[in-house]
Write a protein that holds these residues in place. Sequence first.
Motif, PDB file in Angstrom:
ATOM      1  N   UNK A  58       0.847  -1.184   0.000  1.00  0.00           N
ATOM      2  CA  UNK A  58       0.000   0.000   0.000  1.00  0.00           C
ATOM      3  C   UNK A  58       0.886   1.238   0.000  1.00  0.00           C
ATOM      4  N   UNK A  59       0.262   2.379  -0.280  1.00  0.00           N
ATOM      5  CA  UNK A  59       0.971   3.638  -0.144  1.00  0.00           C
ATOM      6  C   UNK A  59       1.480   4.263  -1.421  1.00  0.00           C
ATOM      7  N   UNK A  60       1.259   3.627  -2.559  1.00  0.00           N
ATOM      8  CA  UNK A  60       1.705   4.229  -3.809  1.00  0.00           C
ATOM      9  C   UNK A  60       0.905   5.471  -4.145  1.00  0.00           C
ATOM     10  N   UNK A  61       1.360   6.198  -5.160  1.00  0.00           N
ATOM     11  CA  UNK A  61       0.641   7.388  -5.576  1.00  0.00           C
ATOM     12  C   UNK A  61       1.400   8.185  -6.601  1.00  0.00           C
ATOM     13  N   UNK A  62       0.908   9.375  -6.866  1.00  0.00           N
ATOM     14  CA  UNK A  62       1.506  10.293  -7.835  1.00  0.00           C
ATOM     15  C   UNK A  62       2.205  11.417  -7.083  1.00  0.00           C
ATOM     16  N   UNK A  63       3.499  11.579  -7.342  1.00  0.00           N
ATOM     17  CA  UNK A  63       4.277  12.627  -6.701  1.00  0.00           C
ATOM     18  C   UNK A  63       5.091  13.359  -7.755  1.00  0.00           C
ATOM     19  N   UNK A  64       5.685  14.475  -7.344  1.00  0.00           N
ATOM     20  CA  UNK A  64       6.546  15.231  -8.254  1.00  0.00           C
ATOM     21  C   UNK A  64       8.003  14.855  -8.024  1.00  0.00           C
ATOM     22  N   UNK A  65       8.807  15.070  -9.039  1.00  0.00           N
ATOM     23  CA  UNK A  65      10.238  14.814  -8.920  1.00  0.00           C
ATOM     24  C   UNK A  65      10.804  15.598  -7.742  1.00  0.00           C
ATOM     25  N   UNK A  66      11.638  14.918  -6.945  1.00  0.00           N
ATOM     26  CA  UNK A  66      12.224  15.526  -5.765  1.00  0.00           C
ATOM     27  C   UNK A  66      11.451  15.255  -4.483  1.00  0.00           C
ATOM     28  N   UNK A  67      10.209  14.814  -4.626  1.00  0.00           N
ATOM     29  CA  UNK A  67       9.388  14.503  -3.461  1.00  0.00           C
ATOM     30  C   UNK A  67       9.805  13.178  -2.840  1.00  0.00           C
ATOM     31  N   UNK A  68       9.234  12.899  -1.663  1.00  0.00           N
ATOM     32  CA  UNK A  68       9.406  11.621  -1.005  1.00  0.00           C
ATOM     33  C   UNK A  68       8.075  10.905  -0.883  1.00  0.00           C
ATOM     34  N   UNK A  69       8.150   9.572  -0.704  1.00  0.00           N
ATOM     35  CA  UNK A  69       6.948   8.758  -0.569  1.00  0.00           C
ATOM     36  C   UNK A  69       7.337   7.489   0.169  1.00  0.00           C
ATOM     37  N   UNK A  70       6.446   7.014   1.016  1.00  0.00           N
ATOM     38  CA  UNK A  70       6.694   5.750   1.706  1.00  0.00           C
ATOM     39  C   UNK A  70       5.660   4.729   1.278  1.00  0.00           C
TER      40      UNK A  70
END
Length: 123
Positions: free
Chosen positions: A7-19
């Motif tokens: 779980x936890x995927x998504x759409x982010x911008x370059x340079x962002x973080x995501x877990x």
Amino acid sequence: QVQLSESGGGLVQAGDGLRVSCAASGLPYSSYAVAWFRQAPGKEREFVAAIRWGGGMITYADSVKGRFTISRDSAKNMVYLQMNSLKPEDTAAYYCAASSVGVTSSRPLYDYWGQGTQVTVSS
């Protein structure tokens, strides 16, 4: 029976973080490894990072070293992949996998797989 669920995927911008998270149940021994792989459209599934379920051993693909961190919370039966400084080339479906032979980057040695979670990094 080993079961894995991401779980936890998504759409982010370059340079962002995501877990992204992996709920891992049924791992019978601390020597098992849990890993993250990823697969971009039209490409082979590739190794990202792995951690020994009982702790003490971690390995990363060169492409993510210094940007991604794998960790586990055995009390919660969770494995996490913290991704920082994301790049468009990190866009892929991310899969959690478990191996009975321990920490390895070899995909055929992973016996159990989750269904995947999509991570998209826009430029």
